[in-house]
Design a protein around this motif. Structure first.
Motif, PDB file in Angstrom:
ATOM      1  N   ILE A 100       0.833  -1.202   0.000  1.00 51.80           N
ATOM      2  CA  ILE A 100       0.000   0.000   0.000  1.00 51.80           C
ATOM      3  C   ILE A 100       0.868   1.253   0.000  1.00 51.80           C
ATOM      4  O   ILE A 100       0.600   2.209  -0.732  1.00 51.80           O
ATOM      5  CB  ILE A 100      -0.960  -0.010   1.206  1.00 51.80           C
ATOM      6  CG1 ILE A 100      -2.005  -1.108   1.015  1.00 51.80           C
ATOM      7  CG2 ILE A 100      -1.646   1.339   1.382  1.00 51.80           C
ATOM      8  CD1 ILE A 100      -2.821  -1.385   2.249  1.00 51.80           C
ATOM      9  N   LEU A 101       1.918   1.257   0.816  1.00 50.13           N
ATOM     10  CA  LEU A 101       2.830   2.407   0.841  1.00 50.13           C
ATOM     11  C   LEU A 101       3.441   2.651  -0.529  1.00 50.13           C
ATOM     12  O   LEU A 101       3.522   3.793  -0.990  1.00 50.13           O
ATOM     13  CB  LEU A 101       3.945   2.168   1.856  1.00 50.13           C
ATOM     14  CG  LEU A 101       3.669   2.609   3.277  1.00 50.13           C
ATOM     15  CD1 LEU A 101       4.799   2.177   4.188  1.00 50.13           C
ATOM     16  CD2 LEU A 101       3.484   4.096   3.346  1.00 50.13           C
ATOM     17  N   GLU A 102       3.883   1.592  -1.172  1.00 48.61           N
ATOM     18  CA  GLU A 102       4.487   1.736  -2.503  1.00 48.61           C
ATOM     19  C   GLU A 102       3.479   2.293  -3.500  1.00 48.61           C
ATOM     20  O   GLU A 102       3.802   3.168  -4.300  1.00 48.61           O
ATOM     21  CB  GLU A 102       5.040   0.399  -2.982  1.00 48.61           C
ATOM     22  CG  GLU A 102       6.283  -0.032  -2.243  1.00 48.61           C
ATOM     23  CD  GLU A 102       6.726  -1.443  -2.614  1.00 48.61           C
ATOM     24  OE1 GLU A 102       6.030  -2.121  -3.420  1.00 48.61           O
ATOM     25  OE2 GLU A 102       7.761  -1.882  -2.088  1.00 48.61           O
ATOM     26  N   GLU A 103       2.243   1.789  -3.458  1.00 43.94           N
ATOM     27  CA  GLU A 103       1.238   2.241  -4.408  1.00 43.94           C
ATOM     28  C   GLU A 103       0.857   3.700  -4.168  1.00 43.94           C
ATOM     29  O   GLU A 103       0.741   4.482  -5.109  1.00 43.94           O
ATOM     30  CB  GLU A 103      -0.011   1.362  -4.329  1.00 43.94           C
ATOM     31  CG  GLU A 103      -1.089   1.734  -5.303  1.00 43.94           C
ATOM     32  CD  GLU A 103      -0.657   1.645  -6.755  1.00 43.94           C
ATOM     33  OE1 GLU A 103      -1.143   2.461  -7.562  1.00 43.94           O
ATOM     34  OE2 GLU A 103       0.173   0.779  -7.094  1.00 43.94           O
ATOM     35  N   VAL A 104       0.678   4.085  -2.909  1.00 47.63           N
ATOM     36  CA  VAL A 104       0.297   5.464  -2.616  1.00 47.63           C
ATOM     37  C   VAL A 104       1.442   6.417  -2.925  1.00 47.63           C
ATOM     38  O   VAL A 104       1.238   7.513  -3.434  1.00 47.63           O
ATOM     39  CB  VAL A 104      -0.151   5.603  -1.143  1.00 47.63           C
ATOM     40  CG1 VAL A 104      -0.335   7.055  -0.752  1.00 47.63           C
ATOM     41  CG2 VAL A 104      -1.444   4.832  -0.924  1.00 47.63           C
ATOM     42  N   HIS A 105       2.655   5.985  -2.649  1.00 47.34           N
ATOM     43  CA  HIS A 105       3.815   6.864  -2.842  1.00 47.34           C
ATOM     44  C   HIS A 105       4.283   6.932  -4.293  1.00 47.34           C
ATOM     45  O   HIS A 105       4.601   7.987  -4.807  1.00 47.34           O
ATOM     46  CB  HIS A 105       4.963   6.404  -1.945  1.00 47.34           C
ATOM     47  CG  HIS A 105       6.129   7.326  -1.944  1.00 47.34           C
ATOM     48  ND1 HIS A 105       6.078   8.585  -1.385  1.00 47.34           N
ATOM     49  CD2 HIS A 105       7.383   7.186  -2.429  1.00 47.34           C
ATOM     50  CE1 HIS A 105       7.254   9.165  -1.527  1.00 47.34           C
ATOM     51  NE2 HIS A 105       8.058   8.354  -2.156  1.00 47.34           N
ATOM     52  N   GLU A 106       4.299   5.766  -4.959  1.00 49.09           N
ATOM     53  CA  GLU A 106       4.900   5.704  -6.294  1.00 49.09           C
ATOM     54  C   GLU A 106       3.917   5.362  -7.396  1.00 49.09           C
ATOM     55  O   GLU A 106       4.278   5.365  -8.559  1.00 49.09           O
ATOM     56  CB  GLU A 106       6.000   4.638  -6.315  1.00 49.09           C
ATOM     57  CG  GLU A 106       7.080   4.860  -5.287  1.00 49.09           C
ATOM     58  CD  GLU A 106       7.968   3.634  -5.104  1.00 49.09           C
ATOM     59  OE1 GLU A 106       7.684   2.599  -5.722  1.00 49.09           O
ATOM     60  OE2 GLU A 106       8.919   3.728  -4.334  1.00 49.09           O
ATOM     61  N   GLY A 107       2.685   5.033  -7.053  1.00 54.15           N
ATOM     62  CA  GLY A 107       1.727   4.549  -8.038  1.00 54.15           C
ATOM     63  C   GLY A 107       1.286   5.599  -9.034  1.00 54.15           C
ATOM     64  O   GLY A 107       1.791   6.724  -9.073  1.00 54.15           O
ATOM     65  N   ILE A 108       0.291   5.244  -9.836  1.00 52.35           N
ATOM     66  CA  ILE A 108      -0.202   6.115 -10.893  1.00 52.35           C
ATOM     67  C   ILE A 108      -0.676   7.449 -10.333  1.00 52.35           C
ATOM     68  O   ILE A 108      -0.384   8.507 -10.866  1.00 52.35           O
ATOM     69  CB  ILE A 108      -1.359   5.428 -11.654  1.00 52.35           C
ATOM     70  CG1 ILE A 108      -0.836   4.180 -12.359  1.00 52.35           C
ATOM     71  CG2 ILE A 108      -2.014   6.366 -12.644  1.00 52.35           C
ATOM     72  CD1 ILE A 108      -1.924   3.300 -12.933  1.00 52.35           C
ATOM     73  N   CYS A 109      -1.413   7.395  -9.236  1.00 51.26           N
ATOM     74  CA  CYS A 109      -1.916   8.627  -8.620  1.00 51.26           C
ATOM     75  C   CYS A 109      -1.054   9.049  -7.437  1.00 51.26           C
ATOM     76  O   CYS A 109      -1.476   9.835  -6.602  1.00 51.26           O
ATOM     77  CB  CYS A 109      -3.351   8.423  -8.149  1.00 51.26           C
ATOM     78  SG  CYS A 109      -4.479   8.069  -9.496  1.00 51.26           S
ATOM     79  N   GLY A 110       0.141   8.493  -7.348  1.00 48.63           N
ATOM     80  CA  GLY A 110       0.998   8.743  -6.196  1.00 48.63           C
ATOM     81  C   GLY A 110       1.580  10.141  -6.168  1.00 48.63           C
ATOM     82  O   GLY A 110       1.787  10.772  -7.189  1.00 48.63           O
TER      83      GLY A 110
ATOM     84  N   ARG B 168      -2.251  10.128   6.470  1.00 42.47           N
ATOM     85  CA  ARG B 168      -3.633  10.598   6.364  1.00 42.47           C
ATOM     86  C   ARG B 168      -4.295  10.118   5.079  1.00 42.47           C
ATOM     87  O   ARG B 168      -5.458   9.732   5.064  1.00 42.47           O
ATOM     88  CB  ARG B 168      -3.686  12.119   6.442  1.00 42.47           C
ATOM     89  CG  ARG B 168      -3.701  12.623   7.875  1.00 42.47           C
ATOM     90  CD  ARG B 168      -3.909  14.102   7.935  1.00 42.47           C
ATOM     91  NE  ARG B 168      -2.567  14.684   7.870  1.00 42.47           N
ATOM     92  CZ  ARG B 168      -2.257  15.793   7.232  1.00 42.47           C
ATOM     93  NH1 ARG B 168      -3.159  16.478   6.616  1.00 42.47           N
ATOM     94  NH2 ARG B 168      -1.021  16.240   7.211  1.00 42.47           N
ATOM     95  N   GLN B 169      -3.529  10.133   3.993  1.00 42.07           N
ATOM     96  CA  GLN B 169      -4.072   9.697   2.706  1.00 42.07           C
ATOM     97  C   GLN B 169      -4.392   8.204   2.737  1.00 42.07           C
ATOM     98  O   GLN B 169      -5.446   7.779   2.262  1.00 42.07           O
ATOM     99  CB  GLN B 169      -3.070  10.002   1.600  1.00 42.07           C
ATOM    100  CG  GLN B 169      -3.614   9.799   0.213  1.00 42.07           C
ATOM    101  CD  GLN B 169      -2.633  10.281  -0.845  1.00 42.07           C
ATOM    102  OE1 GLN B 169      -1.498  10.616  -0.554  1.00 42.07           O
ATOM    103  NE2 GLN B 169      -3.083  10.309  -2.081  1.00 42.07           N
ATOM    104  N   ILE B 170      -3.520   7.398   3.328  1.00 43.69           N
ATOM    105  CA  ILE B 170      -3.761   5.958   3.415  1.00 43.69           C
ATOM    106  C   ILE B 170      -4.971   5.678   4.301  1.00 43.69           C
ATOM    107  O   ILE B 170      -5.794   4.815   3.997  1.00 43.69           O
ATOM    108  CB  ILE B 170      -2.498   5.236   3.937  1.00 43.69           C
ATOM    109  CG1 ILE B 170      -1.400   5.302   2.864  1.00 43.69           C
ATOM    110  CG2 ILE B 170      -2.795   3.803   4.314  1.00 43.69           C
ATOM    111  CD1 ILE B 170      -0.042   4.863   3.340  1.00 43.69           C
TER     112      ILE B 170
END
Length: 140
Positions: free
Chosen positions: A108-118, A128-130
């Motif tokens: 989840i951290l990787e997706e939120v930080h580096e993902g498409i909408c990261g 807070r975002q997670i």
């Protein structure tokens, strides 16, 4: 720092007739709980919320616990809800947050930080975002 001192104060029985000894405090680079979580948790069969899950599911305590530990577990379990096999923590606004283990939290951290909408945000904003996405783990 104030929370840590309040916790220490609640754990000590004070005899006012005796002299108080000063408390030695050392400052570390990272919080203590961060040092305890690492690759070992991925190898462990039990996630961080195993004892809470076991108590919520069947009201069973872990082996060899004290009465104080039982009381603490009961107090912690109030904020958790079990839906099938998934454990949720009630947030401050009564929204259920899904409890994650270390492997899922890393994804989840990787997706939120580096993902498409990261976004490359600081740690507080990411936490807070997670939580807005509906996830929770103990070291967030």
């Amino acid at each position: 720092m104030a929370d840590a001192l309040a916790t220490l104060a609640s754990m000590i029985n004070v005899n006012k007739l005796e002299d108080m000894k000063p408390i030695q405090i050392s400052i570390h680079e990272a919080p203590a709980h961060c040092c305890n979580i690492g690759d070992e948790e991925e190898k462990d069969d039990h996630p961080w919320y195993h004892d809470i899950l076991r108590y919520v599911r069947s009201r069973e305590y872990p082996d060899h616990v004290t009465e104080n530990d039982k009381r603490t577990l009961r107090r912690l379990a109030i904020d958790y809800v079990l839906d099938g096999e998934i454990l949720y923590k009630k947030g401050k606004d009564q929204v259920f947050l899904r409890c994650m283990d270390a492997v899922e939290a890393k994804k989840i951290l990787e997706e939120v930080h580096e993902g498409i909408c990261g976004t490359h945000a600081n740690s507080f904003r990411m936490a807070r975002q997670i939580m807005r996405f509906g996830y929770y783990w103990s070291t967030m």
